[in-house]
Design a protein around this motif. Structure first.
Motif, mmCIF file in Angstrom:
data_model
loop_
_atom_site.group_PDB
_atom_site.id
_atom_site.type_symbol
_atom_site.label_atom_id
_atom_site.label_comp_id
_atom_site.label_asym_id
_atom_site.label_seq_id
_atom_site.Cartn_x
_atom_site.Cartn_y
_atom_site.Cartn_z
ATOM 1 N N LYS A 190 0.895 -1.128 0.171
ATOM 2 C CA LYS A 190 -0.111 -0.104 -0.056
ATOM 3 C C LYS A 190 0.974 1.223 0.026
ATOM 4 C CE LYS A 190 -0.332 -0.005 4.935
ATOM 5 N NZ LYS A 190 -1.464 -0.339 6.194
ATOM 6 N N ILE A 191 2.235 1.087 0.219
ATOM 7 C CA ILE A 191 2.928 2.508 0.224
ATOM 8 C C ILE A 191 3.788 2.838 -1.048
ATOM 9 C CG2 ILE A 191 3.281 1.878 2.656
ATOM 10 C CD1 ILE A 191 6.054 0.867 1.907
ATOM 11 N N SER A 192 3.060 2.066 -2.266
ATOM 12 C CA SER A 192 4.026 2.459 -3.707
ATOM 13 C C SER A 192 3.328 3.492 -4.156
ATOM 14 C CB SER A 192 4.249 1.324 -4.341
ATOM 15 O OG SER A 192 2.776 0.754 -4.600
ATOM 16 N N TYR A 193 1.970 3.759 -3.741
ATOM 17 C CA TYR A 193 1.332 4.632 -4.604
ATOM 18 C C TYR A 193 1.125 6.169 -3.992
ATOM 19 C CZ TYR A 193 -3.038 6.815 -6.385
ATOM 20 O OH TYR A 193 -3.997 7.599 -7.115
ATOM 21 N N LEU A 194 1.396 6.968 -4.848
ATOM 22 C CA LEU A 194 1.386 8.541 -4.353
ATOM 23 C C LEU A 194 0.599 9.363 -5.292
ATOM 24 C CD1 LEU A 194 4.953 9.686 -2.832
ATOM 25 C CD2 LEU A 194 2.732 9.353 -1.690
ATOM 26 N N PRO A 195 -0.583 9.836 -5.078
ATOM 27 C CA PRO A 195 -1.436 10.442 -6.131
ATOM 28 C C PRO A 195 -1.007 11.545 -6.862
ATOM 29 C CG PRO A 195 -2.518 10.816 -3.955
ATOM 30 C CD PRO A 195 -1.116 9.783 -3.750
ATOM 31 N N ASN A 196 0.051 12.500 -5.916
ATOM 32 C CA ASN A 196 0.307 13.535 -6.845
ATOM 33 C C ASN A 196 1.546 13.422 -7.531
ATOM 34 O OD1 ASN A 196 1.982 12.699 -4.448
ATOM 35 N ND2 ASN A 196 2.866 14.826 -4.258
ATOM 36 N N LEU A 197 2.053 12.087 -7.642
ATOM 37 C CA LEU A 197 2.928 11.692 -8.857
ATOM 38 C C LEU A 197 2.415 11.600 -10.191
ATOM 39 C CD1 LEU A 197 5.593 9.730 -7.029
ATOM 40 C CD2 LEU A 197 5.653 11.966 -7.380
ATOM 41 N N GLU A 198 2.906 12.165 -11.204
ATOM 42 C CA GLU A 198 2.723 12.062 -12.708
ATOM 43 C C GLU A 198 3.027 10.515 -13.058
ATOM 44 O OE1 GLU A 198 3.579 13.563 -17.155
ATOM 45 O OE2 GLU A 198 3.974 14.782 -15.426
ATOM 46 N N GLU A 199 4.002 10.028 -12.629
ATOM 47 C CA GLU A 199 4.624 8.586 -12.813
ATOM 48 C C GLU A 199 3.955 7.840 -11.745
ATOM 49 O OE1 GLU A 199 6.118 5.478 -15.053
ATOM 50 O OE2 GLU A 199 6.053 7.735 -15.637
ATOM 51 N N LYS A 200 3.370 6.534 -12.270
ATOM 52 C CA LYS A 200 2.786 5.491 -11.311
ATOM 53 C C LYS A 200 3.765 4.286 -11.114
ATOM 54 C CE LYS A 200 -0.616 8.405 -10.800
ATOM 55 N NZ LYS A 200 -0.753 9.428 -9.660
ATOM 56 N N TYR A 201 3.947 3.926 -10.048
ATOM 57 C CA TYR A 201 4.696 2.761 -9.539
ATOM 58 C C TYR A 201 3.972 1.718 -9.045
ATOM 59 C CZ TYR A 201 8.500 6.232 -10.626
ATOM 60 O OH TYR A 201 9.030 7.434 -11.302
ATOM 61 N N SER A 202 4.408 0.525 -9.354
ATOM 62 C CA SER A 202 3.675 -0.649 -8.557
ATOM 63 C C SER A 202 4.400 -1.193 -7.610
ATOM 64 C CB SER A 202 3.477 -1.738 -9.750
ATOM 65 O OG SER A 202 4.753 -2.096 -10.094
ATOM 66 N N PHE A 204 7.280 -0.191 -4.318
ATOM 67 C CA PHE A 204 7.798 1.046 -3.427
ATOM 68 C C PHE A 204 9.087 0.932 -3.593
ATOM 69 C CE2 PHE A 204 9.676 2.387 0.636
ATOM 70 C CZ PHE A 204 8.963 3.674 0.604
ATOM 71 N N TYR A 205 10.068 0.059 -3.945
ATOM 72 C CA TYR A 205 11.614 0.209 -4.306
ATOM 73 C C TYR A 205 11.783 0.979 -5.352
ATOM 74 C CZ TYR A 205 12.428 -3.131 -8.112
ATOM 75 O OH TYR A 205 12.181 -3.886 -9.009
ATOM 76 N N ARG A 206 10.752 0.758 -6.419
ATOM 77 C CA ARG A 206 11.038 1.745 -7.762
ATOM 78 C C ARG A 206 10.543 3.159 -7.453
ATOM 79 N NH1 ARG A 206 11.749 -1.331 -12.127
ATOM 80 N NH2 ARG A 206 11.213 -3.509 -11.986
ATOM 81 N N LEU A 207 9.827 3.352 -6.555
ATOM 82 C CA LEU A 207 9.357 4.771 -6.158
ATOM 83 C C LEU A 207 10.674 5.522 -5.769
ATOM 84 C CD1 LEU A 207 7.224 7.058 -5.820
ATOM 85 C CD2 LEU A 207 6.694 5.795 -3.739
ATOM 86 N N ILE A 208 11.095 4.672 -4.666
ATOM 87 C CA ILE A 208 12.343 5.577 -4.074
ATOM 88 C C ILE A 208 13.502 5.579 -4.932
ATOM 89 C CG2 ILE A 208 14.039 4.728 -2.201
ATOM 90 C CD1 ILE A 208 11.171 5.551 -1.128
ATOM 91 N N MET A 209 13.780 4.724 -5.996
ATOM 92 C CA MET A 209 14.991 4.802 -6.848
ATOM 93 C C MET A 209 14.559 5.969 -7.774
ATOM 94 S SD MET A 209 15.697 0.762 -7.613
ATOM 95 C CE MET A 209 16.875 1.294 -8.949
ATOM 96 N N MET A 210 13.451 6.081 -8.455
ATOM 97 C CA MET A 210 13.128 7.076 -9.317
ATOM 98 C C MET A 210 12.607 8.570 -8.927
ATOM 99 S SD MET A 210 13.982 4.896 -11.571
ATOM 100 C CE MET A 210 13.525 6.025 -13.094
ATOM 101 N N GLU A 211 12.015 8.694 -7.785
ATOM 102 C CA GLU A 211 11.432 9.842 -7.372
ATOM 103 C C GLU A 211 12.332 10.350 -6.071
ATOM 104 O OE1 GLU A 211 9.649 11.243 -9.120
ATOM 105 O OE2 GLU A 211 8.955 9.944 -10.352
ATOM 106 N N ASN A 212 12.345 11.451 -5.839
ATOM 107 C CA ASN A 212 12.392 12.405 -4.776
ATOM 108 C C ASN A 212 11.490 12.467 -3.770
ATOM 109 O OD1 ASN A 212 15.433 12.685 -4.938
ATOM 110 N ND2 ASN A 212 15.017 14.381 -6.207
ATOM 111 N N VAL A 213 11.316 11.433 -2.723
ATOM 112 C CA VAL A 213 9.954 11.767 -1.777
ATOM 113 C C VAL A 213 10.458 11.991 -0.416
ATOM 114 C CG1 VAL A 213 8.407 10.510 -3.337
ATOM 115 C CG2 VAL A 213 9.716 9.177 -1.777
ATOM 116 N N LYS A 214 9.489 12.209 0.248
ATOM 117 C CA LYS A 214 9.578 12.522 1.791
ATOM 118 C C LYS A 214 8.526 11.675 2.492
ATOM 119 C CE LYS A 214 12.046 17.020 1.304
ATOM 120 N NZ LYS A 214 11.889 18.473 1.598
#
Length: 365
Positions: A190-202, A204-214
């Motif tokens: 449930k932690i891989s989804y951030l609605p404000n991101l244009e790119e969607k990730y299935s 979580f590890y891809r999200l951390i690798m590809m985006e700057n998130v806090k």
């Protein structure tokens, strides 16, 4: 064209690794049924949830059909050059193992060309047992005693096939691994989804690798899981508050274990092996040793016997006990399955011996 221009027996066997991709670069069999390749809907609705039922997912059935078709086509191509795959198999045991590893007296007799497919299936079945028994005798005694082999009348169980080296395979062995892997790599996390991101990730590890998130970018229901990853030192906040991995080598190992279920320790580089050694000390993963991985053992059992799976093809028992149907086309297909299994055993034996050589060289250094 590659096959036609490289007809030496060594290359013809290597083609199963590098062209047909029966194995990955860690020398794990790609053809096995993998939980990571089974979708959530398929897992819960289409497949029987029992340990006595081999998981024949859509992905597995595709790989199984493709690999058998490949070996069928391969045999037809080699026939044009008057090369029989059976001769290549016999060469491996008689000549290659002697020249490369000084293993003498390895006797394997494959079916002849003028036999029917029914006769070939009946002939190759006991040879699979004999191949495995001879390797076990070599491991135990340092040589193959044919007289001792002739005394033995029991079947070889794939889970009892030993490796020539200890500490060969790495398996998950902790709740921490299970939780971390689910949160980091599962498409159900449930932690891989951030609605404000244009790119969607299935994942979580891809999200951390590809985006700057806090941490503040996530919803309240997601934060507890992310805090668990922070507490267990999988991710951290950098100086600017962005989430990043604490130890990328650990993430690489966990991802590989999550996807494949097992790691061949000696086919990793030294840096990753050192990290695995730390994980062993932390009791997050464990060592096991055998010629085949657990998934590979299941793969053989599914094809050859009913010792574990009620939906097994049971090929060895059918041909050993004369209970096979009268269908020559089916015998032909089954024979190519038998050939495929022998090829897999060859690759695993060769990898086992190569790993032994690598470990001895490292110990000398």
């Amino acid at each position: 064209k590659w096959i036609e221009e490289n007809l030496d027996f060594n290359t013809l066997l290597n083609n199963f690794i590098y062209i047909f991709e029966y194995f990955d670069n860690n020398m794990r069999l790609n053809l096995v049924s993998k939980v990571s390749e089974i979708g959530a809907l398929e897992r819960h609705i289409l497949l029987e949830d029992t340990e006595h039922f081999y998981k024949k997912s859509f992905a597995f059935m595709h790989k199984d059909m493709m690999s058998t078709s490949q070996i069928f086509s391969y045999v037809q191509i080699l026939k044009k050059y008057e090369i029989r795959l059976e001769e290549v198999i016999e060469w491996f045991f008689k000549d290659y193992l002697l020249e490369e590893f000084k293993i003498a007296n390895y006797v394997v007799k494959m079916p002849t060309s003028n036999s029917s497919y029914l006769e070939k299936c009946r002939a190759i079945t006991p040879e699979i047992d004999r191949i495995l028994k001879q390797y076990q005798y070599y491991i135990e005694d340092g040589e193959i005693d044919q007289e001792l082999l002739q005394i033995s009348s029991s079947h070889m169980f794939f889970e009892n096939c030993k490796s020539i080296i200890g500490n060969k395979y790495i398996y998950p062995d902790s709740d921490i691994f299970n939780t971390a892997s689910y949160l980091l790599f599962s498409d159900q996390s449930k932690i891989s989804y951030l609605p404000n991101l244009e790119e969607k990730y299935s994942e979580f590890y891809r999200l951390i690798m590809m985006e700057n998130v806090k941490l503040s970018d996530f919803k309240e229901y997601q934060i507890r899981s992310i805090e668990w990853l922070v507490e267990n030192k999988f991710i951290c906040e950098d100086i600017d508050g962005y989430l990043q991995f604490v130890n990328i080598n650990r993430i690489v190992i966990f991802l590989d274990l999550y996807k494949k279920g097992v790691i061949n320790y000696w086919n990793y580089n030294e840096v990753l092996r050192n990290e695995i050694d730390i994980l062993i000390k932390e009791k997050l993963v464990k060592f096991e040793s055998g010629l085949f991985t657990n998934c590979e053992q299941d793969y053989f059992n599914y094809h050859l016997n009913k010792s574990k799976f009620s939906n097994s093809l049971d090929l060895r028992n059918r041909y050993s006990h004369g209970t096979q149907p009268n269908d020559e086309d089916l015998h032909m297909n089954n024979y190519f399955i038998f050939l495929k299994l022998v090829i897999i055993i060859i690759v695993k034996i060769n990898d086992d011996l190569c790993i032994k050589r690598i470990s001895e060289q490292e110990n000398q250094n």
